[in-house]
Design a protein around this motif. Structure first.
Motif, short mmCIF file in Angstrom:
data_model
loop_
_atom_site.label_atom_id
_atom_site.label_comp_id
_atom_site.label_asym_id
_atom_site.label_seq_id
_atom_site.Cartn_x
_atom_site.Cartn_y
_atom_site.Cartn_z
N UNK A 20 16.95 32.84 90.05
CA UNK A 20 15.57 32.31 90.09
C UNK A 20 15.46 31.06 89.21
N UNK A 22 20.18 39.74 85.98
CA UNK A 22 20.96 39.33 87.16
C UNK A 22 20.06 38.65 88.19
N UNK A 23 18.83 39.12 88.29
CA UNK A 23 17.87 38.52 89.22
C UNK A 23 17.27 37.22 88.70
N UNK A 24 17.09 37.17 87.37
CA UNK A 24 16.49 35.95 86.78
C UNK A 24 17.42 34.75 86.89
N UNK A 25 18.73 35.02 86.85
CA UNK A 25 19.71 33.94 86.87
C UNK A 25 19.56 33.03 88.11
#
Lengths: 106, 502
Positions: free
Chosen positions: A73, A68-71
């Motif tokens: 970024x 969810x955080x990589x999306x």
């Protein structure tokens, strides 16, 4: 993490490159290649695979949070890169490929 | 038939767009404060560490708690309880809340000496409390935060429905095109980080559920809150003070035994009830970083003898589910990279709220001259969206400038933050937006530089250096923004001509 990040970046790149507006920036001389017609399918498949790759993590809950955080970024890199320095998202493709291979090996 | 359904679809979209705009606007400035403070709270222990540069010693949790209890034993009288949070890799002090002589204190205790740290400050706790209490008295701040979170959830859902070209807009940003750029920016910020926005809003709302939906509890327990508490924490040991004095048994062996009981997980919190009394109880909890859902566990000792009274680990599925939701919001479990990803998501949410507020004005100005209400809102945007960060950075500057021995120093830092934000808000309301934006953004940039340079800028502690670097990066970004704004204003405005077809 490397495998997931690599797959997710490649999926976002393919999904962006399928759009007429972004194609010249992202594909440059490769715009007329036959694979361009299948970019949408490839993009969503890679997107699904990036989610599937979370099962390989030790803690899939933490993996989902990281995804969810990589999306934003990786999407942010692609978006800002396309706007200001198109060479950056293009350079991201081989890097993502390396991450993918390294993730598979490790 | 298809024409009718298209009309219904478009009508529904318009209704959703209307609701999206108004729900965002109604408490937009409150949401901005909550999102910004919440984003900074991801690094709460690190900010506290930046704000206490004198504490360089690092001690293991057991030794630090030992030192803290020794100091508290010698320096408090008639305490009902000491509530201690042990240092870990991120925090390097013992966070203590205790009472002495009828007064309550909240202090950071040195991990080596156990004495309060010279620089009395709330540290990152200020941002954390601001995030959901908004510096308002209980329960009003939390209720307002709950209401704002509910509106945000509505705004997110209506935003998704109202959005026509959802996936196309993920990758589209056209800069320097007025309303179009603001809309692109707002869409990209909202859509790229959408899973994070939904997750953080929903979990945030549920963390305050007992306050905004108390009917289940009142139906089950009525006014009997003690019964509710004992059902929620069946491991808790409560003993009334006997009035007979007795020194606290050596705490080190109790903590070591607790650590063994927690399968090697370090000690996180230690609560000591009735210290110095034969009815003393020492309750130890493990750290909360092992998994997303913090697994409540505790072990209680007789404070006078050091013998185990009760040990308990939570197994009930409903509570474990709640802990997972709570853990997702708090991100205590998150390793460094995931914390940065939380920070990024939070920053994008903050910017989505801010850009939505600005977009409201930009959109209406391009259609017709602004109404009085919208002109007020435009100025409120300048004062609010820049004033809040000004207050936050003023808090950091005050931390460096206020004398160390000052009484009520921590409260004074908060006052500086609130007064600075208030003054910036008034300035934003008083100035025209054309002047207000660059002036206040420039002021914010200078304050960031000041905060970084007042710190020991090349300190050996990596957290101090990172904090300074972040402040400098923010200052440079804001400086560039101001420079661009001024350059655009000084450039001649191109005259738009209507092209008449031949």
């Amino acid at each position: 993490m490397m495998l997931t990040a690599g797959l997710l970046y490649l999926s976002l790149f393919a999904l962006a490159a399928r759009m007429q507006r972004h194609r010249p920036l992202l594909l440059t001389t490769w715009q007329k290649r036959p694979f361009v017609a299948h970019l949408e399918l490839a993009g969503w498949t890679l997107f699904g695979l990036s989610l599937l790759s979370l099962c390989l993590w030790q803690d899939s809950g933490m993996a989902l949070v990281a995804w969810i955080g990589l999306l934003p970024l990786l999407g942010g890199i692609l978006l800002l890169g396309m706007t200001y320095r198109p060479a950056i998202p293009r350079a991201g493709v081989p890097i993502a490929g390396l991450l993918l291979v390294a993730g598979l090996l490790v | 038939m298809s024409g009718t359904s298209a009309m219904i679809r478009d009508g529904a979209r318009q209704a959703m767009a209307w609701l999206h705009g108004w729900t965002g606007l109604l408490l937009g400035h409150i949401l901005f404060i909550m999102c910004l403070a919440g984003t900074l709270s991801v690094f709460r222990p690190e900010i506290s560490r930046w704000m206490r540069p004198e504490v360089s010693g690092q001690s293991d949790p057991i030794r630090a708690i030992n030192a803290a209890t020794n100091w508290l034993s010698a320096n408090t009288t008639g305490s009902a309880g000491w509530y201690l949070a042990a240092p870990d890799g991120r925090s390097n002090v013992v966070e203590a809340t205790y009472d002495s002589g009828g007064a309550y204190f909240s202090r950071a205790l040195d991990p080596l000496s156990g004495a309060p740290v010279a620089r009395d400050t709330l540290g990152g706790e200020f941002f954390y409390r601001l995030h959901f209490e908004l510096e308002l008295p209980y329960p009003w701040g939390r209720l307002l935060a709950s209401l704002a979170a509910m509106l945000m959830l509505v705004a997110i859902i209506t935003g998704i429905i109202a959005h026509k070209r959802f996936f196309k807009d993920i990758f589209t940003f056209r800069p320097a095109k007025g309303q179009r750029s603001w809309l692109d920016g707002h869409n990209a910020l909202g859509v790229l980080s959408l899973p994070f926005h939904i997750m953080i809003t929903f979990t945030g709302l549920l963390t305050l559920a007992s306050l905004n939906m108390p009917w289940g509890m009142t139906a089950g327990y009525g006014e009997n809150l003690m019964a509710l508490y004992s059902d929620l924490t069946p491991g808790a040991v409560t003993k009334a003070p006997t009035g007979t004095k007795a020194p606290l048994a050596p705490i080190g062996p109790m903590l070591a035994q607790a650590q063994r009981h927690f399968a090697g997980a370090p000690v996180g919190r230690v609560y000591i009830f009735n210290p110095g009394d034969t009815g003393a109880v020492v309750t130890v909890y493990p750290v909360e970083t092992a998994s997303i859902g913090y697994l409540p566990a505790e072990i209680s000792f007789d404070g006078a003898t050091g013998t185990v009274l009760k040990a308990w680990t939570e197994q009930r599925p409903a509570i474990r589910t709640y802990q997972t939701i709570y853990g997702l919001h708090m991100a205590h479990f998150a390793p460094l990279l995931t914390r940065w990803l939380y920070f990024l998501g939070g920053a994008m949410l903050t910017l989505a709220v801010a850009s939505g507020m600005v977009l409201w004005i930009v959109k209406r100005r391009e259609r017709a001259p602004l109404s009085i209400g919208n002109r007020m809102l435009e100025r409120l945007n300048v004062g609010g969206l820049v004033g809040v960060p000004i207050g936050m950075v003023a808090f950091l500057v005050a931390n460096r400038l206020l004398p160390l021995g000052m009484t009520a120093r921590a409260e004074a830092e908060v006052s500086v933050a609130l007064w600075s934000a208030g003054a910036a808000l008034l300035l934003g309301l008083a100035l025209t937006p054309k002047l207000g934006w660059p002036l206040l953004l420039g002021l914010l940039s200078l304050l960031c530089v000041l905060a970084a340079f007042l710190a020991p800028i090349w300190a050996s502690d990596v957290m101090l250096v990172t904090g300074n670097a972040m402040l400098m990066a923010t200052a440079v970004a804001l400086g560039l923004l101001v420079w661009k704004h001024i350059r655009r204003r000084s450039a001649p405005t191109p005259v738009r001509r209507r092209v008449v077809p031949a």
